[in-house]
Motif scaffolding. Structure first.
Motif, PDB file in Angstrom:
ATOM      1  N   GLU A 284      -3.031  -2.847   9.834  1.00  0.00           N
ATOM      2  CA  GLU A 284      -3.564  -2.578   8.498  1.00  0.00           C
ATOM      3  C   GLU A 284      -2.657  -3.131   7.393  1.00  0.00           C
ATOM      4  OE1 GLU A 284      -6.588  -1.446   6.032  1.00  0.00           O
ATOM      5  OE2 GLU A 284      -6.517  -1.493   8.222  1.00  0.00           O
TER       6      GLU A 284
ATOM      7  N   ARG B 236      -4.857  -9.707   2.011  1.00  0.00           N
ATOM      8  CA  ARG B 236      -5.924  -9.511   1.026  1.00  0.00           C
ATOM      9  C   ARG B 236      -5.356  -9.503  -0.392  1.00  0.00           C
ATOM     10  NH1 ARG B 236      -8.199  -5.526   3.350  1.00  0.00           N
ATOM     11  NH2 ARG B 236      -7.253  -3.805   2.220  1.00  0.00           N
ATOM     12  N   ASN B 237      -4.235  -8.796  -0.588  1.00  0.00           N
ATOM     13  CA  ASN B 237      -3.617  -8.745  -1.920  1.00  0.00           C
ATOM     14  C   ASN B 237      -3.133 -10.127  -2.351  1.00  0.00           C
ATOM     15  OD1 ASN B 237      -4.056  -6.013  -1.980  1.00  0.00           O
ATOM     16  ND2 ASN B 237      -1.954  -5.441  -1.468  1.00  0.00           N
TER      17      ASN B 237
ATOM     18  N   LYS C 237      -3.171  -6.835   7.100  1.00  0.00           N
ATOM     19  CA  LYS C 237      -4.465  -7.177   6.484  1.00  0.00           C
ATOM     20  C   LYS C 237      -4.451  -6.922   4.980  1.00  0.00           C
ATOM     21  CE  LYS C 237      -6.969  -4.799   9.537  1.00  0.00           C
ATOM     22  NZ  LYS C 237      -8.153  -4.272  10.277  1.00  0.00           N
ATOM     23  N   ILE C 238      -3.827  -5.822   4.579  1.00  0.00           N
ATOM     24  CA  ILE C 238      -3.748  -5.495   3.152  1.00  0.00           C
ATOM     25  C   ILE C 238      -2.902  -6.533   2.418  1.00  0.00           C
ATOM     26  CG2 ILE C 238      -2.824  -3.843   1.466  1.00  0.00           C
ATOM     27  CD1 ILE C 238      -3.608  -1.615   3.446  1.00  0.00           C
TER      28      ILE C 238
ATOM     29  N   ASP D  85       0.821  -1.219   0.000  1.00  0.00           N
ATOM     30  CA  ASP D  85       0.000   0.000   0.000  1.00  0.00           C
ATOM     31  C   ASP D  85       0.855   1.270   0.000  1.00  0.00           C
ATOM     32  OD1 ASP D  85      -2.543   1.183  -0.071  1.00  0.00           O
ATOM     33  OD2 ASP D  85      -2.541   1.518   2.090  1.00  0.00           O
TER      34      ASP D  85
END
Length: 225
Positions: free
Chosen positions: A203, A210-211, A206-207, A185
């Motif tokens: 965060e 997810r990616n 989590k990113i 990110d």
């Protein structure tokens, strides 16, 4: 092939070595009984009496799937099992399964119901009180220990395997890739920082998860599998 599941027991009992043997015996009997179809994993049981040594283990390279914590560890520590739960969740790992147990009565341990609710809000998977009964009609060993083994099995069945797989991958290859940085990110993170972010559900963690999931889905669709 059986998968290893690591369980850390934090208890100041003088009989822990014997109890570890009994845990293993109960699990072995349950596995061999044929009544459990999905016990295709090995339980690696570790124990530690010292609060701060337990913290060191939890921060180390060995991924701990489950932590069993005795409420009263004050015979050798200046902190309680409740303190350990709070420290794990605040600064070490928000995902490992925590089983909290006590040999006292629930009303004695938590005379103030608000304290019990606060503890559960820290992310306790299971609380085992003195009068907890086995869910099994068969006896495989001492009742209180069998109840804990049953709780371990239940916790393992609820593990986030993507989470654990990511942790194990990064820890396994940490020495090789520790100087690498990963872009998440718009920001670069060291491998150690990313491991911490994944464990603490920050965060960036989590990113990244997810990616990774999205890329795997796209790859699967493109390959037609």
């Amino acid at each position: 092939m059986s998968v290893d599941r690591n369980v850390l027991i934090v208890d100041d009992s003088q009989n822990m070595e014997q109890e570890i043997k009994q845990y293993k015996s109960i699990y072995k009997k349950m596995k061999e009984s044929g009544r459990y179809k999905d016990l295709d994993y090995n339980l690696n049981l570790f124990y530690e009496k010292d609060y701060y040594k337990a913290i060191k283990i939890l921060k180390g390279k060995e991924i701990i799937d489950i932590v069993l914590i005795d409420y009263d560890i004050t015979s050798v520590n200046d902190k309680t099992g409740e303190d350990l739960v709070k420290e794990i969740r605040s600064s070490i790992n928000k995902h490992c399964k925590i089983i909290f147990y006590t040999m006292g009565e629930l009303s004695t341990v938590f005379p103030d119901r608000k304290e019990m609710i606060e503890l559960f809000n820290q992310g306790i998977f299971k609380f085992l009180s003195k009068d907890q009964k086995s869910i099994n009609e068969f006896e495989y060993g001492k009742s209180t220990l069998q109840v804990r083994v049953e709780a371990m099995i239940e916790a393992i069945e609820n593990i986030d395997y993507v989470q654990i797989a990511l942790e194990k991958y990064f820890v396994k290859y940490l020495e090789i890739i520790e100087d690498e940085e990963i872009l998440v990110d718009g920001n670069f993170y060291s491998i150690q920082d990313l491991i911490s972010a994944i464990r603490l559900d920050k965060e960036a963690g989590k990113i990244y998860k997810r990616n990774l999931a999205n890329s795997l889905i796209i790859e699967s669709l493109e390959s037609g599998k």
